[in-house]
Design a protein around this motif. Structure first.
Motif, mmCIF file in Angstrom:
data_model
loop_
_atom_site.group_PDB
_atom_site.id
_atom_site.type_symbol
_atom_site.label_atom_id
_atom_site.label_comp_id
_atom_site.label_asym_id
_atom_site.label_seq_id
_atom_site.Cartn_x
_atom_site.Cartn_y
_atom_site.Cartn_z
ATOM 1 N N LEU A 98 11.814 -3.035 -2.343
ATOM 2 C CA LEU A 98 12.147 -4.125 -1.421
ATOM 3 C C LEU A 98 11.684 -3.717 -0.030
ATOM 4 C CD1 LEU A 98 15.814 -4.921 -2.535
ATOM 5 C CD2 LEU A 98 13.785 -6.359 -2.912
ATOM 6 N N LEU A 99 10.910 -4.585 0.612
ATOM 7 C CA LEU A 99 10.467 -4.303 1.982
ATOM 8 C C LEU A 99 11.342 -5.101 2.951
ATOM 9 C CD1 LEU A 99 8.428 -3.032 3.966
ATOM 10 C CD2 LEU A 99 6.947 -5.019 3.578
ATOM 11 N N LEU A 100 11.992 -4.390 3.858
ATOM 12 C CA LEU A 100 12.938 -5.014 4.799
ATOM 13 C C LEU A 100 12.479 -4.715 6.213
ATOM 14 C CD1 LEU A 100 15.902 -3.345 2.936
ATOM 15 C CD2 LEU A 100 15.380 -5.792 2.779
ATOM 16 N N ASN A 101 12.526 -5.691 7.098
ATOM 17 C CA ASN A 101 12.223 -5.378 8.503
ATOM 18 C C ASN A 101 13.507 -5.487 9.335
ATOM 19 O OD1 ASN A 101 12.635 -8.085 8.964
ATOM 20 N ND2 ASN A 101 10.510 -8.554 9.486
ATOM 21 N N ASN A 102 13.399 -5.393 10.644
ATOM 22 C CA ASN A 102 14.631 -5.439 11.462
ATOM 23 C C ASN A 102 14.615 -6.619 12.419
ATOM 24 O OD1 ASN A 102 12.837 -4.569 13.383
ATOM 25 N ND2 ASN A 102 14.223 -3.053 14.282
ATOM 26 N N ARG A 103 14.057 -7.740 11.959
ATOM 27 C CA ARG A 103 14.032 -8.934 12.814
ATOM 28 C C ARG A 103 15.458 -9.297 13.246
ATOM 29 N NH1 ARG A 103 12.413 -10.719 7.557
ATOM 30 N NH2 ARG A 103 13.832 -12.208 6.575
ATOM 31 N N GLY A 104 15.580 -9.771 14.469
ATOM 32 C CA GLY A 104 16.895 -10.135 14.995
ATOM 33 C C GLY A 104 17.418 -9.090 15.971
ATOM 34 N N VAL A 105 17.050 -7.826 15.731
ATOM 35 C CA VAL A 105 17.531 -6.739 16.591
ATOM 36 C C VAL A 105 17.034 -6.900 18.024
ATOM 37 C CG1 VAL A 105 17.148 -4.266 17.019
ATOM 38 C CG2 VAL A 105 17.923 -5.048 14.766
ATOM 39 N N HIS A 106 15.882 -7.540 18.181
ATOM 40 C CA HIS A 106 15.234 -7.618 19.489
ATOM 41 C C HIS A 106 15.639 -8.839 20.307
ATOM 42 C CE1 HIS A 106 12.777 -5.931 16.261
ATOM 43 N NE2 HIS A 106 12.301 -5.069 17.127
ATOM 44 N N TYR A 295 18.889 0.062 20.279
ATOM 45 C CA TYR A 295 17.935 -0.295 19.242
ATOM 46 C C TYR A 295 18.216 0.380 17.895
ATOM 47 C CZ TYR A 295 13.401 -1.556 17.277
ATOM 48 O OH TYR A 295 12.401 -2.069 16.500
ATOM 49 N N ASN A 296 18.298 1.697 17.883
ATOM 50 C CA ASN A 296 18.459 2.396 16.613
ATOM 51 C C ASN A 296 19.789 2.054 15.955
ATOM 52 O OD1 ASN A 296 15.967 3.498 16.792
ATOM 53 N ND2 ASN A 296 16.636 5.537 17.443
ATOM 54 N N ALA A 297 20.846 1.947 16.766
ATOM 55 C CA ALA A 297 22.151 1.592 16.208
ATOM 56 C C ALA A 297 22.091 0.215 15.561
ATOM 57 C CB ALA A 297 23.217 1.629 17.303
ATOM 58 N N ALA A 298 21.405 -0.725 16.216
ATOM 59 C CA ALA A 298 21.317 -2.088 15.676
ATOM 60 C C ALA A 298 20.477 -2.122 14.398
ATOM 61 C CB ALA A 298 20.728 -3.015 16.735
ATOM 62 N N THR A 299 19.390 -1.334 14.388
ATOM 63 C CA THR A 299 18.554 -1.291 13.186
ATOM 64 C C THR A 299 19.327 -0.696 12.013
ATOM 65 O OG1 THR A 299 16.533 -1.110 14.486
ATOM 66 C CG2 THR A 299 16.417 -0.348 12.212
ATOM 67 N N LEU A 300 20.084 0.356 12.284
ATOM 68 C CA LEU A 300 20.853 0.985 11.204
ATOM 69 C C LEU A 300 21.968 0.060 10.718
ATOM 70 C CD1 LEU A 300 20.941 4.628 12.583
ATOM 71 C CD2 LEU A 300 19.784 3.834 10.495
ATOM 72 N N ALA A 301 22.592 -0.655 11.618
ATOM 73 C CA ALA A 301 23.624 -1.612 11.201
ATOM 74 C C ALA A 301 23.013 -2.645 10.257
ATOM 75 C CB ALA A 301 24.242 -2.293 12.431
#
Lengths: 326, 326
Positions: A98-106, A295-301
């Motif tokens: 599964l390929l997941l991105n982090n859209r929304g974090v920005h 950024y990193n905290a939001a991506t990990l969440a």
């Protein structure tokens, strides 16, 4: 789950630390518990870990450079960036992962950058910067932005954040999106086919969509010619969305109020690129979505949110569609 | 009342038109009715009208150049600008005439300019502009401004508008004002004596106070040295509030994140002024309070509000204190 977090040294992303991961895992509750986590920054470290990896967390530029065929148990790839253009056409990404991105974090940061850019264009800042180079005092007056019209191409995370802030200033927002389902932060939405009819009424054209074969050179010479002279252009998506030579020509000809560009055809911009000398243009070095403090905290969440969805049999919220390309 | 509206050709203010006056007079109700109004743009026209004039509406640069002793019936001078420094020490303004300015009219626009400038400083825009001149790609990351600290010197119309917008972005606002009465748009207020203690905690220093003998060179080399290196300076008040050579030196030395200046020691800035070449600085040509679409209407509304107060025996809301200088 065996999770490997990787960021090559030349990546523009700041690496996720062991502490950041531990904090996010604890925040996430039960879904964050019981994982084995490794970290790496070199190709060699990846090769060594690859046989065990089940989930990979990495930036798109890093993912592109790793030989994922060495990781037979890889089930999940969490990109720490949103733009997937560096990975398209996805032929080196195992189809079974599964390929997941982090859209929304920005969204928050992009919203701030975008309203800043709109206010700058309304205030003729790019022109004042050109005047400053020429030691020229030119008093151009301008008014508050309430009532001006923004056309935002792409109202996902970036464009949605921009729409939210623009409306706080009374800017009328037209969102361009697939279908034209209403968007809570847009006054109206249109499909991409209707863009050409909206351009002549546009004060701020903000490009905030993914770069795909369908959006490459979206803003070409013809569409630039449809913009009124008072219009300004903002690009926080990808450089390839704009026919850059055509935009430079329009700026040189004074056909636009100005532009604020954060992304470019070539990055870093080479010293001999003519864009450095384009007038009425402000260049920022691909920073419009940075937010290192969060950024990193939001991506990990988001990663744990994706894990939770998978555990519950739901579609993970930021699953990438490899045909659409985002 | 015999009202004369004057703006000399070289004034930076855009002249009030007959239509604008008629519209505002009608909006104002009874207090707007029954006046005789004349208009002028030359010294000769003023001299001709002077013997009849009871109220004069003009910009401060125009007022300064008119011989008001020719107008024996002059009872009221409504300035179409807020800054009174061009008229100080007021020795050519008849003591028997009420001097009124238009403070407050600029709040919305100044608020927009100020939050734009804060976002620009947080994003290193002045530095990126310097880099652009040098064709240099330097990726400096930054985060959203929530939690950063703005110190706003002067929380009247300009500073109050700035405080309002800054708080929308989660910026913590310390207002510096006479006394330290609470301000609805500031998290806290301090007196000018406490400024030096606030400076080391400041991310954005915004100067938005009148220029008087008490505020001249308010930001001098010593106070600049109290600011942290991450701080940015914004000036929307008057150029004389800053020791300009000291600020240029600090910018050259990289002692600050940058500056966004709208007002200067000399305006227009002469071609040989060293400020043109200061790094990490964005220069705007005294436009931070412009709002041509609404400016004259708002000033005239205020004029009639002042007239109404006088008719009712109240102190007119924007009466200038000639000792304080604003």
């Amino acid at each position: 789950m065996r999770i490997h977090i990787h960021e090559l040294a030349d990546s523009p992303f700041s690496p996720i630390t062991r502490d950041e991961f531990a904090g996010a895992a604890q925040e996430a509750g039960p879904i964050g518990a019981g994982h084995q986590v490794t970290f790496g920054t070199t190709i060699e470290e990846f090769v060594e870990q690859a046989p065990m990896i089940e989930a990979l967390i990495a930036g798109p530029h890093t993912i592109r450079k790793l030989d994922l065929s060495l990781a037979p148990h890889l089930r999940l790839i969490q990109s720490t960036g949103a733009g997937m253009d560096a990975l398209a056409p996805f032929d080196r990404i195992p189809k079974t992962a599964l390929l997941l991105n982090n859209r929304g974090v920005h969204a928050d940061r992009a919203g701030e950058f975008s309203i800043m850019a709109m206010l700058m264009l309304a205030t003729y800042m790019p022109r004042f910067a050109s005047n400053q180079r020429a030691k020229k005092w030119e008093r151009l007056t301008s008014s508050i932005v309430a009532g001006k019209r923004a056309t935002i191409v792409g109202v996902g995370g970036l464009g949605g954040g921009a729409a939210r802030r623009a409306r706080q200033f009374g800017v009328h927002v037209t969102g361009i999106r697939h279908g034209n389902a209403p968007h809570p932060d847009c006054d109206e939405t249109k499909t991409i086919d209707q863009l050409d009819r909206v351009l002549p009424e546009t004060d701020f054209l903000l490009l905030a969509c993914p770069l795909t074969e369908a959006t490459r050179n979206l803003l070409d010479a013809w569409r630039i010619s449809l913009l009124p002279e008072r219009a300004g252009v903002i690009n926080i998506g990808r450089g390839g969305l704009i026919d850059q030579p055509a935009l430079i020509e329009a700026l040189r000809a004074g056909r636009l109020a100005g532009a604020v560009l954060d992304v470019f055809a070539r990055e870093p911009i080479p010293a001999d690129d003519p864009i450095w000398d384009a007038p009425n243009l402000m260049i920022t070095p691909h920073i419009s979505s940075d937010d290192p403090l969060r950024y990193n905290a939001a991506t990990l969440a988001l990663f744990f949110e994706n894990l939770r969805a998978i555990a519950q049999g739901r579609v993970p919220p930021t699953l990438v569609d490899r045909v659409k390309g985002y």
